[in-house]
Scaffold this motif. Structure first.
Motif, mmCIF file in Angstrom:
data_model
loop_
_atom_site.group_PDB
_atom_site.id
_atom_site.type_symbol
_atom_site.label_atom_id
_atom_site.label_comp_id
_atom_site.label_asym_id
_atom_site.label_seq_id
_atom_site.Cartn_x
_atom_site.Cartn_y
_atom_site.Cartn_z
ATOM 1 N N TYR A 1 1.487 4.880 0.857
ATOM 2 C CA TYR A 1 0.995 5.915 1.801
ATOM 3 C C TYR A 1 1.795 7.068 1.399
ATOM 4 C CZ TYR A 1 -0.294 7.569 6.421
ATOM 5 O OH TYR A 1 -1.014 8.145 7.560
ATOM 6 N N THR A 2 0.758 8.087 0.810
ATOM 7 C CA THR A 2 1.240 9.193 0.349
ATOM 8 C C THR A 2 1.197 10.257 1.369
ATOM 9 O OG1 THR A 2 -1.022 9.942 -0.346
ATOM 10 C CG2 THR A 2 0.174 8.439 -1.895
ATOM 11 N N ILE A 3 2.047 11.582 1.012
ATOM 12 C CA ILE A 3 1.706 12.600 1.992
ATOM 13 C C ILE A 3 0.394 13.044 2.054
ATOM 14 C CG2 ILE A 3 2.548 15.168 1.983
ATOM 15 C CD1 ILE A 3 4.828 13.239 2.515
ATOM 16 N N GLU A 4 -0.466 13.147 1.137
ATOM 17 C CA GLU A 4 -1.989 13.558 1.088
ATOM 18 C C GLU A 4 -2.599 12.767 2.092
ATOM 19 O OE1 GLU A 4 -0.356 13.005 -1.617
ATOM 20 O OE2 GLU A 4 -0.337 15.084 -2.753
ATOM 21 N N MET A 5 -2.339 11.316 2.091
ATOM 22 C CA MET A 5 -3.105 10.489 3.072
ATOM 23 C C MET A 5 -2.567 10.699 4.627
ATOM 24 S SD MET A 5 -2.886 7.008 0.792
ATOM 25 C CE MET A 5 -3.590 5.928 2.197
ATOM 26 N N ALA A 6 -1.140 11.147 4.829
ATOM 27 C CA ALA A 6 -0.617 11.212 6.033
ATOM 28 C C ALA A 6 -1.327 12.546 6.481
ATOM 29 C CB ALA A 6 0.911 11.345 5.946
ATOM 30 N N TYR A 7 -1.439 13.523 5.742
ATOM 31 C CA TYR A 7 -1.817 14.888 6.184
ATOM 32 C C TYR A 7 -3.333 14.673 6.458
ATOM 33 C CZ TYR A 7 -3.271 19.809 6.125
ATOM 34 O OH TYR A 7 -3.920 21.035 6.326
ATOM 35 N N THR B 1 0.726 -1.296 -0.015
ATOM 36 C CA THR B 1 0.039 -0.070 0.009
ATOM 37 C C THR B 1 0.709 1.133 -0.188
ATOM 38 O OG1 THR B 1 -1.672 -1.055 1.224
ATOM 39 C CG2 THR B 1 -1.863 1.237 1.101
ATOM 40 N N HIS C 1 -4.818 12.130 7.637
ATOM 41 C CA HIS C 1 -5.198 11.423 8.861
ATOM 42 C C HIS C 1 -4.719 12.507 9.955
ATOM 43 C CE1 HIS C 1 -4.830 8.129 11.501
ATOM 44 N NE2 HIS C 1 -3.727 8.438 12.065
ATOM 45 N N MET C 2 -3.553 13.045 9.826
ATOM 46 C CA MET C 2 -3.209 14.136 10.882
ATOM 47 C C MET C 2 -4.443 15.295 11.130
ATOM 48 S SD MET C 2 -0.268 17.080 10.700
ATOM 49 C CE MET C 2 -1.300 18.031 9.720
ATOM 50 N N ARG C 3 -5.008 15.481 10.131
ATOM 51 C CA ARG C 3 -6.153 16.588 10.214
ATOM 52 C C ARG C 3 -7.292 16.049 10.920
ATOM 53 N NH1 ARG C 3 -6.972 21.276 11.491
ATOM 54 N NH2 ARG C 3 -8.440 22.356 10.645
#
Length: 52
Positions: A6-12, A4, A14-16
């Motif tokens: 895990y992109t920066i957008e996905m991390a952002y 899978t 999730h953080m948000r």
């Protein structure tokens, strides 16, 4: 096995999401505390009034 990405957008995102959840929790705790304090004040006022 499938990898899978895990992109920066996905991390952002999730953080948000976690930040919003924490904010809702703080707001809920403050509201509960205010309701409890108001309830105590109403009980105290009622008790004082009945004793008179």
């Amino acid at each position: 096995m499938t990898l899978t990405v895990y992109t920066i957008e996905m991390a952002y995102a999730h953080m948000r999401s976690m930040q919003e959840q924490a904010h809702r929790s703080r707001v809920r705790k403050a509201a509960v505390s205010a309701r409890q304090e108001a309830a105590v004040e109403r009980r105290t006022t009622t008790i004082r009034t009945k004793k008179r």
